[in-house]
Design an enzyme around this catalytic site. Structure first.
Site, PDB file in Angstrom:
ATOM      1  N   ASP A   1      -5.414  -5.394  -1.812  1.00 51.00           N
ATOM      2  CA  ASP A   1      -5.284  -4.929  -3.195  1.00 51.00           C
ATOM      3  C   ASP A   1      -6.354  -5.614  -4.040  1.00 51.00           C
ATOM      4  O   ASP A   1      -7.243  -6.277  -3.522  1.00 51.00           O
ATOM      5  CB  ASP A   1      -3.875  -5.211  -3.721  1.00 51.00           C
ATOM      6  CG  ASP A   1      -3.473  -6.670  -3.523  1.00 51.00           C
ATOM      7  OD1 ASP A   1      -4.380  -7.536  -3.439  1.00 51.00           O
ATOM      8  OD2 ASP A   1      -2.265  -6.964  -3.445  1.00 51.00           O
TER       9      ASP A   1
ATOM     10  N   HIS B   1      -5.750  -1.880   5.978  1.00 51.94           N
ATOM     11  CA  HIS B   1      -5.111  -1.713   4.665  1.00 51.94           C
ATOM     12  C   HIS B   1      -5.976  -2.432   3.625  1.00 51.94           C
ATOM     13  O   HIS B   1      -5.794  -3.604   3.326  1.00 51.94           O
ATOM     14  CB  HIS B   1      -3.702  -2.318   4.700  1.00 51.94           C
ATOM     15  CG  HIS B   1      -2.943  -2.170   3.413  1.00 51.94           C
ATOM     16  ND1 HIS B   1      -2.050  -1.126   3.186  1.00 51.94           N
ATOM     17  CD2 HIS B   1      -2.922  -2.920   2.280  1.00 51.94           C
ATOM     18  CE1 HIS B   1      -1.521  -1.262   1.985  1.00 51.94           C
ATOM     19  NE2 HIS B   1      -2.030  -2.340   1.411  1.00 51.94           N
TER      20      HIS B   1
ATOM     21  N   ASP C   1      -2.218   0.648  14.410  1.00 52.69           N
ATOM     22  CA  ASP C   1      -3.411   0.704  13.556  1.00 52.69           C
ATOM     23  C   ASP C   1      -3.159   1.733  12.458  1.00 52.69           C
ATOM     24  O   ASP C   1      -3.679   2.855  12.477  1.00 52.69           O
ATOM     25  CB  ASP C   1      -4.632   1.074  14.398  1.00 52.69           C
ATOM     26  CG  ASP C   1      -5.938   0.908  13.623  1.00 52.69           C
ATOM     27  OD1 ASP C   1      -5.876   0.436  12.470  1.00 52.69           O
ATOM     28  OD2 ASP C   1      -7.001   1.244  14.176  1.00 52.69           O
TER      29      ASP C   1
ATOM     30  N   GLU D   1      -3.248  -5.490   7.174  1.00 49.41           N
ATOM     31  CA  GLU D   1      -3.832  -6.062   5.949  1.00 49.41           C
ATOM     32  C   GLU D   1      -4.375  -7.473   6.207  1.00 49.41           C
ATOM     33  O   GLU D   1      -3.675  -8.328   6.735  1.00 49.41           O
ATOM     34  CB  GLU D   1      -2.801  -6.121   4.823  1.00 49.41           C
ATOM     35  CG  GLU D   1      -3.424  -6.567   3.495  1.00 49.41           C
ATOM     36  CD  GLU D   1      -2.472  -6.453   2.316  1.00 49.41           C
ATOM     37  OE1 GLU D   1      -2.961  -6.332   1.172  1.00 49.41           O
ATOM     38  OE2 GLU D   1      -1.242  -6.489   2.535  1.00 49.41           O
TER      39      GLU D   1
END
Length: 626
Positions: free
Chosen positions: A173, A520, A568, A577
């Site tokens: 993020d 991610h 995956d 992540e």
């Protein structure tokens, strides 16, 4: 006239020693036959005399005269000159001629040995930090799909000139969590302090220093680093609320360059854990930058200010307590481990005995439960610094042996550190191992690899400490283990991460032929170009089955489950992540294990600011009472 001869035989002597010049002149006219006859008679008589008689009659033989050579300013014997010339010629043949021949030959530099697998991966692991940078990026950042971002972060703050621009995004993020960011910087600095020679050997020394400085420059902005006393720290930029439906770092799927939503700043008016970790980060970095005196002093001053804030008895509430933007994500469970960790680093950075006195105060292990032998507390993470802090203080005992008044507590830290290493061995069943050989330090929960990399680093470092002092192993109860056992644990765990696992999958992006392609990560999953995708417009890139358009090289993903299985999948962050703290542990473990630049730690750099230690005299025993 005849004279008596006591040695036998007759000897005729000329009685007239006063012959006139005329007689001598006449004698010159003797005929040659007469002269020859007399010479033969003399030779005959001379041969019949023994050596003593000859010496009495004839005296010592005439010595040969030495021949000299005049060289102008110096006169020397011809013999000495001859030997001198011979010596020069021989020296030329033996020494100078081979040297001339060798230097005249074409030079062929020996090929350097190829880098080992750990070195190759280390180059890539460092690039992950370049991909996570926020702010105005340097031209040599090296990640073509990244650009400037977060330039308005903290712009509304009135006490921070230039806002909170810079630092690192935490994971996939776009949030800047200062607690794990600080831990990551501490770990990177620690690895440089121990293995500077290796970073230099592989050409990454300046690179990792730049990465550390990028982080510490930012951390210095998050509080008033020019003051000696502060009352708040900015603890986070950006973030999200759980299950939020409003634009934020979790609800939106956007490249950081395209963010256009509000990014709130979190403030901590109390935070012994956050401030303690930030102090550790700045203190450790000050040792890395010890040759840059001005910057190093700035870091030390900031670390001392932060630690005073952390130790303020009226501000002992955790930095994240009750904050919904932080607590669900990076919740701190204790702060006494940060007190031990931060005070140890501050002692090494300053040499101030106040800090080592605190680090060895019995209250710290008591309140942190360091000696309770709770398995979870032997696992190093962004939340729990105990095993690292105790190893760091064990280093002091191993190399400096300061004695009283620190020995008792340092010895206890050493013992617990040894037992922590024992707990990593499969023989003792403290932790489970997968069938593929991965230790389960977080009890089979998601994202296990960050804990594994940290444990590999601690184990490898402990081995190097003991090797440096010639200690061949350590005891686990009645058992003695050689250091090879612990090194094998570290290498087996890292090799698992690099691809020696049932999935035959490398969990480092860009390493090997098979690695995660659906990481991610917002920036890596969205194409670059002129098109800017909105908050929800990027969801299609989140949900697509296609691989990411960009590989985030060097990122260590969350890792497999407790059955060695890996999905995956971009939407399953526990598998795919990466995190800042995880990659810092990865970098530290890799540099500790690589053979590039030699093996072992630098014993002295960490003690640069520590004054000579002279053990104090222990107090006398109490008076004897009958």
């Amino acid at each position: 006239m005849h004279s008596a001869n006591h040695w036998g035989g007759s000897l005729e002597l000329a009685a007239n020693n006063g012959d006139s010049d005329d007689n001598r002149s006449r004698n010159l006219d003797w005929d040659r036959a007469s002269v020859n006859h007399q010479q033969q008679q003399y030779n005959y008589d001379h041969r019949n005399l023994d050596e003593t008689q000859q010496g009495w009659l004839l005296g010592p033989p005439e010595k040969k005269k030495k021949k000299y050579v005049d060289l102008g300013c110096v006169v020397c014997s011809r013999k000495a000159l001859k030997y001198t010339i011979y010596g020069v010629v021989i020296a030329f043949i033996v020494i100078a001629l081979p040297t001339i021949i060798v230097k005249s030959l074409p030079k062929h530099k020996p090929r350097p040995s190829p880098p080992d697998n750990y070195t190759i991966t280390l180059h890539k692991a460092l690039l992950f930090f370049n991909a996570q940078k926020s702010g105005t990026l340097p031209k040599n950042n090296g990640i073509p799909w990244r650009g400037n971002s977060g330039l308005k972060d903290g712009s509304k703050l009135t006490d921070v000139k230039g806002g909170l621009v810079g630092g690192y995004y935490d994971a996939g993020d776009n949030t800047k969590f200062h607690f794990p960011m600080s831990f990551a910087m501490t770990m990177l600095s620690w690895s440089v302090i121990e293995y500077e020679h290796k970073y230099r050997a592989i050409g990454e020394y300046e690179h990792i220093k730049d990465l550390i400085k990028w982080g510490t420059d930012y951390l210095l902005r998050t509080f008033n680093s020019t003051a000696t006393k502060i009352d708040h720290i900015y603890s986070q930029v950006g973030g999200a609320l759980n299950n939020s439906k409003t634009p934020d770092d979790h609800y939106c799927w956007q490249r950081p360059e395209d963010m256009n939503y509000e990014r709130p700043v979190q403030t901590a008016t109390s935070g012994p854990d956050l401030a303690g970790e930030m102090a550790a980060a700045l203190a450790a970095a000050s040792i890395v930058f010890r040759d840059n005196t001005q910057y190093s002093k700035k870091l030390v001053k900031g670390a001392e200010t932060l630690f005073d804030f952390a130790r303020d008895f009226g501000k002992r509430t955790s930095y994240c307590r009750g904050n919904p933007y932080i607590e669900p994500f990076y919740n701190s469970t204790n702060y006494f481990d940060e007190f031990m960790w931060g005070s140890a680093w501050l002692y090494y950075a300053t040499g101030n005995k106040t800090y080592i006195s605190l680090a060895t105060n019995p209250g710290l292990p008591k309140n942190s439960k360091a000696f309770f032998m709770i398995p979870d507390l032997s696992v190093l993470s962004w939340d729990n610094k105990l095993p690292a802090a105790m190893l760091l203080l064990t280093r002091m005992r191993i190399f400096l042996n300061p004695g009283y008044p620190y020995e008792e507590m340092l010895s206890s830290y050493h013992n617990v550190t040894s037992l922590t290493m024992c707990s990593y061995l499969e023989k003792f069943n403290v932790f489970n191992f997968t069938k593929g050989g991965l230790i389960q330090l977080n009890h089979g929960q998601g994202q296990p690899l960050q804990y594994v990399a940290n444990a590999a680093f601690l184990a490898s470092l402990f081995v190097d400490y003991l090797n440096a002092t010639g200690v061949p192993g350590w005891n686990c109860g009645p058992y003695f283990f050689s250091l090879d056992n612990l090194r094998s644990f570290a290498t087996s765990q890292m090799n698992y991460i690099l691809g020696e696992n049932p999935m035959k999958m490398s969990y480092i992006v860009g390493h090997g032929d098979k690695f995660p392609r659906h990481v991610h990560h917002r920036g890596a999953s969205i194409p670059t170009g002129k098109t800017k995708y909105s908050c929800t417009g990027g969801w299609k890139f989140r949900d697509t089955k296609n691989p990411n358009p960009h590989n985030i090289t060097g990122a260590m993903v969350g890792g497999p489950d407790k059955f060695d299985r890996f999905k995956d999948s971009r939407t399953n962050f526990s598998y795919t992540e990466p995190t800042l703290a995880g990659n810092a542990g990865l970098v530290a473990a890799l540099v500790s294990l690589t053979g590039s630049g030699g093996f072992g730690v630098d014993k002295n750099i960490i003690f640069s600011a520590v004054p000579p230690l002279y053990p104090m005299t222990p107090p006398p025993p109490p008076p004897w009472k009958p």
